[in-house]
Design an enzyme around this catalytic site. Structure first.
Site, PDB file in Angstrom:
ATOM      1  N   ASP A 179      53.791 -37.729  -2.361  1.00 10.64           N
ATOM      2  CA  ASP A 179      53.165 -37.688  -1.038  1.00 10.64           C
ATOM      3  C   ASP A 179      52.039 -36.672  -0.874  1.00 10.64           C
ATOM      4  OD1 ASP A 179      55.226 -35.845  -1.210  1.00 10.64           O
ATOM      5  OD2 ASP A 179      56.035 -36.235   0.786  1.00 10.64           O
ATOM      6  N   CYS A 233      56.406 -33.883   3.873  1.00 15.19           N
ATOM      7  CA  CYS A 233      57.542 -33.278   3.159  1.00 15.19           C
ATOM      8  C   CYS A 233      58.567 -32.680   4.122  1.00 15.19           C
ATOM      9  CB  CYS A 233      57.082 -32.116   2.293  1.00 15.19           C
ATOM     10  SG  CYS A 233      55.904 -32.509   1.020  1.00 15.19           S
ATOM     11  N   ASP A 235      64.005 -37.930  -7.159  1.00 15.76           N
ATOM     12  CA  ASP A 235      63.889 -37.202  -5.898  1.00 15.76           C
ATOM     13  C   ASP A 235      63.376 -38.216  -4.874  1.00 15.76           C
ATOM     14  OD1 ASP A 235      64.545 -34.900  -7.320  1.00 15.76           O
ATOM     15  OD2 ASP A 235      62.793 -33.753  -6.665  1.00 15.76           O
ATOM     16  N   ASP A 268      62.433 -34.590   0.320  1.00 15.64           N
ATOM     17  CA  ASP A 268      62.746 -34.616  -1.115  1.00 15.64           C
ATOM     18  C   ASP A 268      64.134 -35.176  -1.383  1.00 15.64           C
ATOM     19  OD1 ASP A 268      60.379 -33.257  -1.176  1.00 15.64           O
ATOM     20  OD2 ASP A 268      61.154 -31.468  -2.175  1.00 15.64           O
ATOM     21  N   HIS A 278      56.661 -35.742  -6.850  1.00 16.45           N
ATOM     22  CA  HIS A 278      56.586 -36.160  -5.444  1.00 16.45           C
ATOM     23  C   HIS A 278      55.234 -36.809  -5.135  1.00 16.45           C
ATOM     24  CE1 HIS A 278      59.856 -32.891  -4.753  1.00 16.45           C
ATOM     25  NE2 HIS A 278      60.260 -33.910  -5.490  1.00 16.45           N
TER      26      HIS A 278
HETATM   27  N1  NVA Z   1      52.781 -33.040  -6.529  1.00 14.94           N
HETATM   28  C1  NVA Z   1      52.612 -32.440  -5.325  1.00 14.94           C
HETATM   29  C2  NVA Z   1      53.760 -32.127  -4.470  1.00 14.94           C
HETATM   30  C3  NVA Z   1      53.372 -32.434  -3.094  1.00 14.94           C
HETATM   31  C4  NVA Z   1      54.366 -32.652  -2.095  1.00 14.94           C
HETATM   32  C5  NVA Z   1      51.551 -31.368  -5.341  1.00 14.94           C
HETATM   33  O1  NVA Z   1      50.415 -31.770  -5.242  1.00 14.94           O
HETATM   34  O2  NVA Z   1      51.826 -30.175  -5.447  1.00 14.94           O
END
Ligand code: NVA
Length: 371
Positions: A251, A355, A200, A112, A249
């Site tokens: 990923d 992550c 981030d 992050d 995020h």
């Molecule tokens: N947006 C994401 C964060 C994953 C690293 C989720 O699905 O919670």
């Protein structure tokens, strides 16, 4: 640039070239931070995280550390050098002239905070107040890399002020509901405003000369423009995933596995007009397999889609969380060797296998995959 285990060289241009050196986070002293605007917007209204904060239960910290240590050992056994951060005291408040919050977050997950692009590691601005000082957990490593690698560029993006002007109060005023959130996500109306550049590092995917960046809660358009100006030799692309009511995020949404192949979360499809650069260059975007779980583990910020938060070790080998049997099966069918890693009990600390890590060295250089 030759790689040696004795002396750091920083070099990583994408998410799939053979991994030789990586940072794995730690769960020490991890806190559930007090309420604050950006974090509140991310926590689903029915989540067990609502309304509580403080240090996480010690037995969960110990269990997460046990799994992270084992993950680090598994990587070492495959010839990957592993470094670990030095935890600061996360119980301390964050106070600046502009805001105060009563505790910090932790030193998970490194992805992050740290964005590795070639010989540079860039500390992201971050968009949560509780994560303002998180880069300090990694400073001992950054100093070491700087001493050992004369070409290493240690960079930090301008620290944001994170006043209330950075957040849309609409996201905070009421029980919003998922329908409204989806409508707002489709309209690209997110909790963060365009007051100042925010990003981030985990909103950025690296494809050699191209950086693909998610515009959402944790990264605003000015943050993407900042990246564009900071990396003038790169093409920086903005992407959105309107099916995601909590877009932070990239990923667990969009996962490149090797040149020409990307997994996309079937509930968060990349819109057709944003697929063009991939299709024009012969890349295939396939729906990821379903997660094996209906719910995230207790006290977890992330969704069940951590199933696709995999760590690619090289274009033929991928680490998949041990319980994610459907994801592992899909990888197998896609021709990848699967390395099973037990990490689910560490998910609550900020995420899955991708992550929990940050690249230091992958073989290979800066290729142009989208000429
Ligand atoms: N947006 C994401 C964060 C994953 C690293 C989720 O699905 O919670």
């Amino acid at each position: 640039m030759a790689w040696s285990p004795d002396k750091t060289t920083v070099n990583s241009w994408n998410e799939w070239d053979p991994l030789r050196h990586v940072i794995v986070g730690r769960a020490d002293d991890c806190h559930i931070p007090p309420e604050e605007p950006a974090l509140d917007a991310k926590v689903p209204e029915d989540s067990d995280m609502r309304g509580q904060w403080g240090k996480r239960p010690q037995e969960t910290i110990d269990r997460a550390n046990e799994l992270l240590d084992k993950f680090a050992d598994q990587l070492r056994a495959r010839g990957v050098k592993v470094d670990r951060p030095t935890p600061i005291d996360h119980s301390l408040p964050v106070t600046t002239p502009d805001f105060h919050t009563a505790s910090q977050f932790g030193c998970m997950p490194p992805r992050d905070v740290l964005l590795t692009v070639g010989s540079e590691i860039l500390e992201a601005t971050m968009s949560y107040r509780c994560r303002w000082f998180e880069y300090l957990n990694y400073r001992p490593l950054m100093q070491q890399y700087w001493e050992e690698d004369p070409k290493f560029r240690h960079e930090a993006a301008p620290k944001p002020r994170l006043t209330d002007a950075d957040y849309h109060p609409d996201y905070l005023s009421e029980k919003i509901g998922v329908e409204k959130r989806l409508q707002w996500a489709a309209e690209k109306f997110f909790v963060t405003t365009e007051e100042e550049p925010l990003f981030d590092a985990a909103d950025v995917l690296r494809f050699g000369r191209d950086l693909v960046v998610q515009h959402g809660f944790t990264t605003n358009l000015k943050g993407i423009e900042w990246l564009r100006r900071h990396f003038p030799d790169h093409r920086v692309h903005t992407v959105n995933f309107p099916g995601d009511p909590y877009p932070i995020h990239i990923d667990a949404t969009f996962t490149p596995l090797r040149p020409g192949l990307i997994l996309n979360n079937p509930q968060r499809r990349l819109p057709d007009d944003q697929r063009e650069m991939f299709h024009k260059n012969g890349w295939e975007i396939v729906d990821s397999a379903q997660p094996a779980h209906n719910q995230p583990p207790p006290l977890c910020y992330s969704s069940v889609w951590l199933s696709m938060n995999v760590l690619v070790l090289d274009p033929k080998t991928v680490c998949v969380e041990k319980s994610e049997v459907y994801q592992a099966d899909q990888m197998d069918k896609l021709g990848l060797e699967v390395v099973e890693v037990d990490l689910r009990d560490a998910y609550a600390f900020g995420g899955g296998l991708h992550c929990s890590t940050a690249d230091v060295y992958r073989e290979g250089g800066c290729e142009d995959y989208f000429p």
